[in-house]
Design an enzyme around this catalytic site. Structure first.
Site, PDB file in Angstrom:
ATOM      1  N   GLU A  12       2.608  -5.979  -3.086  1.00 34.19           N
ATOM      2  CA  GLU A  12       3.299  -5.255  -3.130  1.00 34.19           C
ATOM      3  C   GLU A  12       4.577  -4.830  -3.240  1.00 34.19           C
ATOM      4  O   GLU A  12       5.500  -5.716  -3.208  1.00 34.19           O
ATOM      5  CB  GLU A  12       2.476  -4.086  -1.929  1.00 34.19           C
ATOM      6  CG  GLU A  12       2.035  -3.168  -1.609  1.00 34.19           C
ATOM      7  CD  GLU A  12       1.135  -3.088  -1.891  1.00 34.19           C
ATOM      8  OE1 GLU A  12       1.054  -1.981  -3.331  1.00 34.19           O
ATOM      9  OE2 GLU A  12       0.192  -2.756  -1.571  1.00 34.19           O
ATOM     10  N   GLY A  54      -2.175   6.453  -1.031  1.00 36.43           N
ATOM     11  CA  GLY A  54      -1.816   5.246  -1.564  1.00 36.43           C
ATOM     12  C   GLY A  54      -2.706   4.488  -3.227  1.00 36.43           C
ATOM     13  O   GLY A  54      -2.404   3.091  -2.601  1.00 36.43           O
ATOM     14  N   LEU A  55      -3.816   5.662  -3.582  1.00 34.50           N
ATOM     15  CA  LEU A  55      -4.634   4.532  -4.189  1.00 34.50           C
ATOM     16  C   LEU A  55      -4.049   5.750  -5.539  1.00 34.50           C
ATOM     17  O   LEU A  55      -5.135   5.304  -6.587  1.00 34.50           O
ATOM     18  CB  LEU A  55      -5.821   5.796  -3.988  1.00 34.50           C
ATOM     19  CG  LEU A  55      -6.272   4.904  -2.263  1.00 34.50           C
ATOM     20  CD1 LEU A  55      -8.112   5.348  -1.779  1.00 34.50           C
ATOM     21  CD2 LEU A  55      -6.241   3.783  -1.901  1.00 34.50           C
ATOM     22  N   ASP A  98       0.365   0.424 -11.335  1.00 35.42           N
ATOM     23  CA  ASP A  98      -0.478   1.466 -10.933  1.00 35.42           C
ATOM     24  C   ASP A  98      -1.053   2.109 -12.524  1.00 35.42           C
ATOM     25  O   ASP A  98      -2.696   2.534 -12.257  1.00 35.42           O
ATOM     26  CB  ASP A  98      -0.448   2.556  -9.888  1.00 35.42           C
ATOM     27  CG  ASP A  98       0.159   2.543  -9.052  1.00 35.42           C
ATOM     28  OD1 ASP A  98       0.089   1.941  -8.469  1.00 35.42           O
ATOM     29  OD2 ASP A  98       0.619   3.380  -8.459  1.00 35.42           O
TER      30      ASP A  98
END
Length: 380
Positions: free
Chosen positions: A26, A116-117, A164
């Site tokens: 992260e 947050g996905l 992402d």
């Protein structure tokens, strides 16, 4: 409102791109580190048809509004309430030399916003892929991911890394992606958690990355890199190991040291998680998740009271091997490694404890690990 039903036969293509969960790694993609995300069955789907004009008309299954974009003015829609992500994605694709044509599109997103996905990446990637479909442009998933990341960073204003968008475009069902964000080298690793399952729970505290401290963290890691580059020769902050960091700690302010220590430690955790996943050592993987959350809380300071309460509730359940926030933080989801036989009890337990601690009602997402871009011709 109830989602509007799309008459698929009225469109030429159905194009989807995935949301993602990050298992570990992260806030290190923009530092050039390796990350370990997986695409989800939660998606943004675009129904699209050419319309023979210079207008891109966008509608949504969840909104009563429509937006019309001029293909010659795609750089001018940054401030739209709706449609700016689509405009930015197509503008970056257009700027890269690709064909844009007038079309009608309906967007249907099952990735929860602010979770947050990575609903934004799913929207960006699927919009570009849909344009590829109607212009008969070969689909290069990596090029689409790069253009989508530029849309997020340069058009929307979230100075993100590539993770992402890469996961959204390039995901593979049943696999996580070990992605080197400095080189874009990627390895697909089968997700085999044995008698355990990954459980995703949303704390339901809304977040907005543009208004959050996301860009501030990026600025802090850039500042640390600028200081350390001259004395260590590193090109990316993720190249720095803990021993080298400690040798030069006096050069950094206390805040920059904490941020950099998280990056160094998280990179080491990704390597350890890779080995744990490949060897089936779920106890070690769970411990890695716990350690990541503590680092994101204490060193990187991107969790917040709600995510901390959610992770703590998960970690206190006897069937949970580990839990951490996933995504950018400041709200959103946790991902937990839980004994499959106890998942139902785990979910009930966590939701109750979290509601008691925060007053928020969390939500469980029963998603599977899916593919990235999918394109389905429809026709009338």
């Amino acid at each position: 409102m109830k989602n509007k039903v799309v008459n698929e036969r009225e469109y030429a293509f159905k194009v989807s791109a995935a949301g993602r969960v990050n298992i570990i790694g992260e806030h290190i993609d923009y530092c050039g580190g390796k990350v370990f995300p997986a695409a989800l069955s939660l998606k943004n789907t675009v129904y699209i048809r050419p319309n023979g004009t210079n207008k891109i008309n966008i509608g949504w299954t969840t909104l009563d509004t429509t937006v019309s974009l001029d293909i010659d003015k795609l750089g001018e829609y940054r401030n739209l309430d709706y449609g700016n992500y689509q405009a930015g994605s197509l503008y970056m694709w257009q700027s890269a030399g690709h064909k844009i044509v007038g079309c009608d599109m309906i967007q249907d997103c099952t990735v929860p916003f602010g979770s947050g996905l990575s609903s934004s990446a799913a929207i960006e990637v699927s919009t570009i892929a849909a344009m590829c479909a109607i212009t008969d442009t070969p689909v290069d998933n990596v090029k689409i991911a790069i253009a989508a990341r530029r849309a997020e960073s340069e058009y929307i204003g979230v100075n993100c890394g590539i993770m992402d968008q890469y996961a959204s475009a390039c995901g593979r069902a049943g696999h996580a992606i070990l992605l080197d964000c400095a080189t874009l080298d990627a390895e697909y690793v089968p997700i085999d958690t044995g008698d355990c399952s990954l459980v995703i729970i949303n704390c339901k505290k809304p977040h907005n990355l543009v208004e959050s401290k996301y860009n501030e963290r990026r600025e802090e890691t850039d500042a640390a890199l600028e200081i350390l580059r001259g004395v260590t020769g590193i090109k990316n902050l993720a190249e720095l190991d803990g021993k080298t960091l400690d040798a030069h700690a006096s050069l950094l302010s206390p805040v920059l040291y904490k941020r950099t220590k998280h990056v160094a430690d998280e990179c080491a955790r990704v390597a350890a998680a890779e080995q744990a996943m490949k060897s089936g050592d779920m106890v070690s993987l769970g411990n890695i998740l716990d350690a990541s959350h503590e680092s994101l809380k204490s060193l990187y300071e991107v969790t917040g009271s709600e995510l901390d309460a959610l992770a703590a509730a998960a970690q206190s359940h006897p069937a949970c091997l580990g839990s951490r926030m996933t995504g950018a933080g400041f709200g959103g989801c946790t991902v937990s490694l839980v004994k499959t036989a106890a998942v139902a009890d785990f979910e009930k337990y966590v939701l109750e404890r979290y509601k008691k601690a925060t007053g928020y009602t969390a939500e469980v997402y029963r998603a599977t690990i899916g593919d990235g871009i999918t394109i389905t011709p429809i026709g009338k």
